[in-house]
Design a protein around this motif. Structure first.
Motif, PDB file in Angstrom:
ATOM      1  N   ASP A   1      91.588  89.733  27.720  1.00 31.15           N
ATOM      2  CA  ASP A   1      93.017  89.922  27.457  1.00 31.15           C
ATOM      3  C   ASP A   1      93.632  89.233  26.250  1.00 31.15           C
ATOM      4  N   GLN A   2      93.029  88.108  25.907  1.00 32.31           N
ATOM      5  CA  GLN A   2      93.549  87.454  24.753  1.00 32.31           C
ATOM      6  C   GLN A   2      93.131  88.555  23.557  1.00 32.31           C
TER       7      GLN A   2
ATOM      8  N   ASP B   1      87.282  74.782  18.003  1.00 37.71           N
ATOM      9  CA  ASP B   1      87.926  74.967  19.375  1.00 37.71           C
ATOM     10  C   ASP B   1      87.383  75.989  19.992  1.00 37.71           C
ATOM     11  N   ARG B   2      86.520  75.859  21.200  1.00 42.97           N
ATOM     12  CA  ARG B   2      85.377  76.833  21.490  1.00 42.97           C
ATOM     13  C   ARG B   2      86.046  78.201  21.911  1.00 42.97           C
ATOM     14  N   GLN B   3      87.168  78.167  22.648  1.00 44.33           N
ATOM     15  CA  GLN B   3      87.738  79.595  23.009  1.00 44.33           C
ATOM     16  C   GLN B   3      88.346  80.068  21.693  1.00 44.33           C
ATOM     17  N   LEU B   4      89.157  79.723  20.788  1.00 46.28           N
ATOM     18  CA  LEU B   4      89.448  80.236  19.732  1.00 46.28           C
ATOM     19  C   LEU B   4      88.620  80.687  18.904  1.00 46.28           C
ATOM     20  N   HIS B   5      87.453  79.831  18.847  1.00 46.72           N
ATOM     21  CA  HIS B   5      86.163  80.165  17.762  1.00 46.72           C
ATOM     22  C   HIS B   5      85.453  81.599  18.438  1.00 46.72           C
ATOM     23  N   GLN B   6      85.500  81.711  19.784  1.00 50.66           N
ATOM     24  CA  GLN B   6      85.007  82.805  20.355  1.00 50.66           C
ATOM     25  C   GLN B   6      85.760  84.106  19.849  1.00 50.66           C
TER      26      GLN B   6
ATOM     27  N   THR C   1      85.237  85.052  16.266  1.00 50.07           N
ATOM     28  CA  THR C   1      84.106  85.736  16.175  1.00 50.07           C
ATOM     29  C   THR C   1      84.319  87.164  16.418  1.00 50.07           C
ATOM     30  N   MET C   2      85.005  87.564  17.735  1.00 54.98           N
ATOM     31  CA  MET C   2      85.024  88.779  17.978  1.00 54.98           C
ATOM     32  C   MET C   2      85.884  89.538  17.054  1.00 54.98           C
ATOM     33  N   LEU C   3      86.851  89.049  16.313  1.00 53.16           N
ATOM     34  CA  LEU C   3      87.679  89.533  15.522  1.00 53.16           C
ATOM     35  C   LEU C   3      86.905  89.706  14.062  1.00 53.16           C
TER      36      LEU C   3
END
Length: 202
Positions: free
Chosen positions: A141-142, A174-179, A182-184
């Motif tokens: 969703d993010q 920052d684990r979630q921001l880095h994930q 990476t997708m972007l």
């Protein structure tokens, strides 16, 4: 109703500390005397605010960061000279409070300098009762909101990428921001590899 502004912030004496955890880390936009890595305990950085202005629209909301309940957050503390206090607070209110989605609060932060001192800093914490509070969204969703988001300050994906770079420059992750970044990045790389006619058709 949640407290939106602190009148005493502009009338208090002495220098003002401001805690930055998102775009303020890489684009503070105000004059400061000192910039120190810092840690705030009790709230964490999260993409929990629907952006209707800076990185999205009400029809196609983007996502920006807020300080949300629990945990801790590493960021930057900026020391503002007393003579600039009123102007800096006015600037921050105009920038951060365009839709009053944040609560303006003073929080204890620990400076990561030689003195390891604790200071009271101005911080913007998400108002959980506001219509733009997104809560805890899944990574999918993010991603969906960030990809679609574009507002007065530009593309939402640029906001995420710049914040991740600023975090990395301070030597942490920052684990979630880095994930999400990476997708972007993977998407941008794939799009760049396409032939021009394929890119135009997307």
């Amino acid at each position: 109703m949640s407290e939106i502004t602190l009148p005493s912030v502009t009338t208090a004496k002495g220098d003002l500390w401001v805690f930055g955890y998102g775009s303020l880390m890489w684009r503070p936009g105000f004059e400061f005397e000192e910039r120190v890595p810092a840690r705030l305990v009790g709230e964490h950085r999260a993409l929990c605010v629907y952006s209707f202005v800076h990185r999205g629209t009400p029809e196609k909301p983007g996502l920006v960061l807020g300080l949300d309940r629990g945990g801790a957050c590493r960021g930057i503390a900026f020391r503002v000279a007393e003579k600039n206090r009123v102007d800096v607070v006015a600037y921050l209110r105009e920038r951060e409070q365009v839709t009053s989605v944040y609560r303006e609060v003073m929080r204890s932060v620990w400076l990561e300098n030689d003195a390891r001192q604790r200071v009271s800093a101005l911080a913007y914490v998400v108002d959980r009762g506001h219509v733009q509070y997104a809560g805890r969204l899944s990574l999918a969703d993010q991603h969906r909101h960030v990809v679609q988001g574009h507002g007065q300050s530009g593309a939402n994906r640029d906001y995420v990428t710049a914040t991740v770079k600023a975090i990395e420059a301070e030597g942490f992750r920052d684990r979630q921001l880095h994930q999400l970044a990476t997708m972007l990045h993977g998407e941008a790389h794939s799009l760049h590899a396409l032939a021009p006619e394929d890119r135009e058709s997307r």
